[in-house]
Design a protein around this motif. Structure first.
Motif, mmCIF file in Angstrom:
data_model
loop_
_atom_site.group_PDB
_atom_site.id
_atom_site.type_symbol
_atom_site.label_atom_id
_atom_site.label_comp_id
_atom_site.label_asym_id
_atom_site.label_seq_id
_atom_site.Cartn_x
_atom_site.Cartn_y
_atom_site.Cartn_z
ATOM 1 N N CYS A 49 0.852 -1.184 0.000
ATOM 2 C CA CYS A 49 0.000 0.000 0.000
ATOM 3 C C CYS A 49 0.891 1.238 0.000
ATOM 4 C CB CYS A 49 -0.877 -0.003 1.245
ATOM 5 S SG CYS A 49 0.103 0.078 2.750
ATOM 6 N N HIS A 60 2.815 -0.564 4.063
ATOM 7 C CA HIS A 60 2.993 -1.943 4.528
ATOM 8 C C HIS A 60 3.260 -2.840 3.330
ATOM 9 C CE1 HIS A 60 -0.055 -0.032 7.254
ATOM 10 N NE2 HIS A 60 0.943 -0.279 8.079
ATOM 11 N N CYS A 107 -5.183 -3.349 1.714
ATOM 12 C CA CYS A 107 -4.070 -3.750 2.592
ATOM 13 C C CYS A 107 -4.644 -4.306 3.891
ATOM 14 C CB CYS A 107 -3.188 -2.538 2.876
ATOM 15 S SG CYS A 107 -2.014 -2.812 4.216
ATOM 16 N N GLN A 126 -3.504 -4.360 6.730
ATOM 17 C CA GLN A 126 -3.192 -3.570 7.919
ATOM 18 C C GLN A 126 -3.852 -2.201 7.940
ATOM 19 O OE1 GLN A 126 0.928 -5.035 7.396
ATOM 20 N NE2 GLN A 126 1.196 -4.285 9.479
ATOM 21 N N CYS A 127 -4.091 -1.599 6.757
ATOM 22 C CA CYS A 127 -4.621 -0.233 6.786
ATOM 23 C C CYS A 127 -5.768 0.008 5.791
ATOM 24 C CB CYS A 127 -3.503 0.779 6.541
ATOM 25 S SG CYS A 127 -2.925 0.753 4.838
HETATM 26 ZN ZN LIG Z 1 -1.234 -0.717 4.511
#
Ligand SMILES: [Zn+2]
Ligand SMILES: [Zn+2]
Length: 344
Positions: free
Chosen positions: A87, A90, A307, A309-310
């Motif tokens: 992204c 990450h 992503c 994570q985000c």
């Molecule tokens: Zn991310």
């Protein structure tokens, strides 16, 4: 060179006579162990990626020196071109152009140790649920002798087989996993350790186990034991020797030649009731999800996915292995909106 590594500590202890005046080995070992993993955790991903590059260069040079040109080419090609799904902040997935599968290759070793974790972690969780056992990390060591790596490994594995046949062991352990760790001291002598994740049935006095190990080896009572608080961390700690079987920094041409002769030696295995359990074990959806099989989750990710994570969209960055550490650095230090721009 790092003087406080696990290997040097154990090595020096191997030299001590059985009736040593010194304090018992375990606390010092445990202290070093904590320090070592803390230090390892402190190293950034970019530093680790650079180290992997250096290790591979060193291995390829050694291979060329031995006339193993094809092996050198494979190592050089392995993970040399990467497709990085990111992204910008990450890294969700790295797809290499080629994997050499050479046992000492640090990139392939990482993959191998992840595969082992994904395979055994669900089984360990289920085994602990079904049995009243406590996981412990046991390190078995042996006295050193003038012998090659293969003989050293065989000697410690044979001793462990004898230990498992003893009543004390059967009474207190319900199986587990083992992995081999090789080290070499300044005098070129091999030290082989067995790292065991043992499922302990009940508590016992450590001195009794030392006596049992002495009976199994004939000359070594040195072992270290600690309870595992988190099985995922415990497993990661022991499979790391599968991905890093030895200290490549001290690795020379003779070591590589010897290692090439070890092609079929097993470095990791299961034993006892846990081995039988693994044969029939099929993780249920729940158990698979509970341990978070990251590798198979990541396998489904493609460009445009969110992503994990985000939630920002992932894009596909092509880069060479040499550019990866620098990219890690950017993700480690830059503010989120700046990252990735250079790479587009
Ligand atoms: Zn991310
Ligand atoms: Zn490789």
């Amino acid at each position: 060179m790092n003087e406080l590594t696990l290997s040097t500590d154990l090595t020096s202890r191997d030299n001590q006579p059985v009736k040593s005046q010194r304090k018992p080995a375990a606390p010092a070992y445990l202290d070093n162990r904590v320090t070592k993993s803390q230090r390892e955790n402190k190293r950034t991903r970019s530093q680790r990626a650079r180290e992997r590059l250096r290790t591979k260069e060193h291995l390829a040079e050694l291979a060329v020196g031995l006339g193993e040109v094809e092996l050198a080419h494979k190592i050089e090609r392995c993970h040399s071109r990467l497709s990085v799904l990111t992204c910008g902040r990450h890294i969700a997935r790295i797809i290499p152009n080629f994997t050499c599968e050479f046992r000492l290759c640090p990139d392939c070793g990482r993959r191998r140790s992840r595969r082992l974790q994904n395979k055994y972690l669900p089984a360990m969780g289920a085994f602990m649920l079904h049995n009243k056992v406590t996981p412990v990390h046991l390190v078995l060591t042996q006295t050193h002798r003038k012998e090659n790596r293969k003989q050293s490994a065989k000697r410690i594995k044979d001793s462990f087989t004898r230990l498992q046949r003893r009543e004390f062991w059967k009474k207190h352990f319900k199986g587990g996993t083992w992995s081999l760790e090789f080290t070499k001291d300044k005098n070129g002598l091999h030290h082989t350790h067995l790292h065991i994740i043992g499922f302990r049935r009940k508590f016992f006095d450590i001195e009794l186990l030392r006596g049992e190990w002495l009976a199994a080896t004939g000359d070594s009572h040195v072992l270290h034991l600690k309870q595992i608080q988190d099985i995922a961390t415990g497993l990661r700690e022991v499979v790391k020797y599968v991905s890093k079987p030895l200290d490549i920094r001290r690795f020379g041409a003779d070591d590589l030649r010897e290692f090439l002769g070890l092609k079929n030696m097993r470095m990791f295995g299961t034993f006892g009731e846990f081995r039988d359990f693994c044969k029939d074990f099929e993780p249920s959806d729940n158990e698979g999800a509970a341990v978070g099989d990251l590798e198979s989750l990541a396998r489904d990710l493609v460009e445009g996915c969110a992503c994990p994570q985000c939630n920002q969209p992932l894009f596909d960055l092509r880069m060479s292995a040499k550019e990866l550490p620098q990219f890690y650095e950017q993700t480690e230090s830059s503010p989120p909106d700046k990252i990735g721009t250079k790479w587009n």
